[in-house]
Design a protein around this motif. Structure first.
Motif, PDB file in Angstrom:
ATOM      1  N   LEU A 264      33.635   2.329  -8.592  1.00 15.32           N
ATOM      2  CA  LEU A 264      33.957   1.776  -9.913  1.00 15.32           C
ATOM      3  C   LEU A 264      35.454   1.828 -10.199  1.00 15.32           C
ATOM      4  N   VAL A 265      36.116   2.903  -9.805  1.00 17.46           N
ATOM      5  CA  VAL A 265      37.561   2.994 -10.004  1.00 17.46           C
ATOM      6  C   VAL A 265      38.264   1.918  -9.171  1.00 17.46           C
ATOM      7  N   ASN A 266      37.861   1.748  -7.914  1.00 16.03           N
ATOM      8  CA  ASN A 266      38.478   0.719  -7.078  1.00 16.03           C
ATOM      9  C   ASN A 266      38.230  -0.681  -7.634  1.00 16.03           C
ATOM     10  N   GLN A 267      37.043  -0.919  -8.192  1.00 17.27           N
ATOM     11  CA  GLN A 267      36.766  -2.225  -8.817  1.00 17.27           C
ATOM     12  C   GLN A 267      37.685  -2.455 -10.005  1.00 17.27           C
ATOM     13  N   ALA A 268      37.868  -1.421 -10.819  1.00 17.51           N
ATOM     14  CA  ALA A 268      38.752  -1.543 -11.983  1.00 17.51           C
ATOM     15  C   ALA A 268      40.197  -1.779 -11.544  1.00 17.51           C
ATOM     16  N   LEU A 269      40.626  -1.077 -10.512  1.00 21.91           N
ATOM     17  CA  LEU A 269      41.986  -1.281  -9.998  1.00 21.91           C
ATOM     18  C   LEU A 269      42.161  -2.690  -9.439  1.00 21.91           C
ATOM     19  N   ALA A 270      41.143  -3.212  -8.790  1.00 26.82           N
ATOM     20  CA  ALA A 270      41.223  -4.550  -8.194  1.00 26.82           C
ATOM     21  C   ALA A 270      41.393  -5.635  -9.256  1.00 26.82           C
ATOM     22  N   GLU A 271      40.981  -5.347 -10.479  1.00 24.93           N
ATOM     23  CA  GLU A 271      41.135  -6.322 -11.563  1.00 24.93           C
ATOM     24  C   GLU A 271      42.572  -6.397 -12.075  1.00 24.93           C
ATOM     25  N   ARG A 272      43.412  -5.459 -11.668  1.00 24.08           N
ATOM     26  CA  ARG A 272      44.824  -5.459 -12.054  1.00 24.08           C
ATOM     27  C   ARG A 272      45.652  -5.976 -10.880  1.00 24.08           C
ATOM     28  N   PRO A 273      46.216  -7.171 -10.965  1.00 30.30           N
ATOM     29  CA  PRO A 273      47.013  -7.709  -9.861  1.00 30.30           C
ATOM     30  C   PRO A 273      48.122  -6.745  -9.441  1.00 30.30           C
ATOM     31  N   GLY A 274      48.229  -6.536  -8.146  1.00 30.76           N
ATOM     32  CA  GLY A 274      49.275  -5.676  -7.605  1.00 30.76           C
ATOM     33  C   GLY A 274      48.921  -4.205  -7.566  1.00 30.76           C
ATOM     34  N   SER A 275      47.754  -3.842  -8.076  1.00 30.80           N
ATOM     35  CA  SER A 275      47.365  -2.426  -8.070  1.00 30.80           C
ATOM     36  C   SER A 275      46.771  -2.046  -6.721  1.00 30.80           C
ATOM     37  N   PRO A 276      47.082  -0.852  -6.240  1.00 30.08           N
ATOM     38  CA  PRO A 276      46.491  -0.393  -4.989  1.00 30.08           C
ATOM     39  C   PRO A 276      45.072   0.117  -5.231  1.00 30.08           C
ATOM     40  N   SER A 277      44.331   0.282  -4.168  1.00 29.54           N
ATOM     41  CA  SER A 277      43.043   0.969  -4.261  1.00 29.54           C
ATOM     42  C   SER A 277      43.326   2.465  -4.147  1.00 29.54           C
ATOM     43  N   LEU A 278      42.299   3.280  -4.313  1.00 32.02           N
ATOM     44  CA  LEU A 278      42.501   4.710  -4.133  1.00 32.02           C
ATOM     45  C   LEU A 278      42.907   5.026  -2.685  1.00 32.02           C
ATOM     46  N   THR A 279      42.475   4.203  -1.748  1.00 34.04           N
ATOM     47  CA  THR A 279      42.807   4.401  -0.343  1.00 34.04           C
ATOM     48  C   THR A 279      44.249   4.026  -0.029  1.00 34.04           C
ATOM     49  N   THR A 280      44.750   2.958  -0.675  1.00 31.19           N
ATOM     50  CA  THR A 280      46.090   2.458  -0.333  1.00 31.19           C
ATOM     51  C   THR A 280      47.192   2.990  -1.244  1.00 31.19           C
ATOM     52  N   ALA A 281      46.848   3.710  -2.293  1.00 33.50           N
ATOM     53  CA  ALA A 281      47.865   4.263  -3.186  1.00 33.50           C
ATOM     54  C   ALA A 281      48.726   5.272  -2.439  1.00 33.50           C
ATOM     55  N   VAL A 282      49.989   5.306  -2.795  1.00 33.75           N
ATOM     56  CA  VAL A 282      50.908   6.261  -2.167  1.00 33.75           C
ATOM     57  C   VAL A 282      50.902   7.584  -2.937  1.00 33.75           C
ATOM     58  N   PRO A 283      51.274   8.678  -2.294  1.00 33.22           N
ATOM     59  CA  PRO A 283      51.358   9.955  -3.026  1.00 33.22           C
ATOM     60  C   PRO A 283      52.404   9.872  -4.138  1.00 33.22           C
ATOM     61  N   CYS A 284      52.139  10.534  -5.219  1.00 32.28           N
ATOM     62  CA  CYS A 284      53.084  10.563  -6.329  1.00 32.28           C
ATOM     63  C   CYS A 284      54.196  11.562  -6.046  1.00 32.28           C
ATOM     64  N   VAL A 285      55.380  11.223  -6.506  1.00 28.24           N
ATOM     65  CA  VAL A 285      56.521  12.122  -6.333  1.00 28.24           C
ATOM     66  C   VAL A 285      57.065  12.580  -7.657  1.00 28.24           C
TER      67      VAL A 285
END
Length: 68
Positions: free
Chosen positions: A47-68
Motif C-alpha cells: 500500500l505504501v508503494n502504491q501511494a508513492l507510485a501515485e506521486r510522479p518522481g517518487s521512489p518506491s521503498l526499495t529504490t529510495a536512498v538512505p537519508c542523510v
C-alpha cells in the motif's frame, strides 16, 4: 530522495496511507494496522508503494536512498 515511514493511529476518514512530499525527502504516514511489531507488513509495504507510485518522481521503498 529518501522516504520516512511513520506508523500512526489517527489518520482521518478511513485513510490508511498519507504521502507528504518535501524537497529532499518524503514522509509517509501509515495506519498502525499495516504493521506488525513496529514494521510494515507485506500488505503495508504494498500500500505504501502504491501511494508513492501515485506521486510522479517518487521512489518506491526499495529504490529510495538512505537519508542523510
Amino acid at each position: 530522495m529518501c522516504v520516512h515511514v511513520f506508523c500512526v493511529d489517527d489518520l482521518p476518514l478511513g485513510v490508511t496511507v498519507w504521502v507528504d512530499s518535501r524537497e529532499s525527502h518524503i514522509k509517509v504516514y501509515a495506519d498502525r494496522a499495516l504493521t506488525h511489531l513496529g514494521r510494515l507488513t507485506e500488505a503495508g509495504i504494498s500500500l505504501v508503494n502504491q501511494a508513492l507510485a501515485e506521486r510522479p518522481g517518487s521512489p518506491s521503498l526499495t529504490t529510495a536512498v538512505p537519508c542523510v
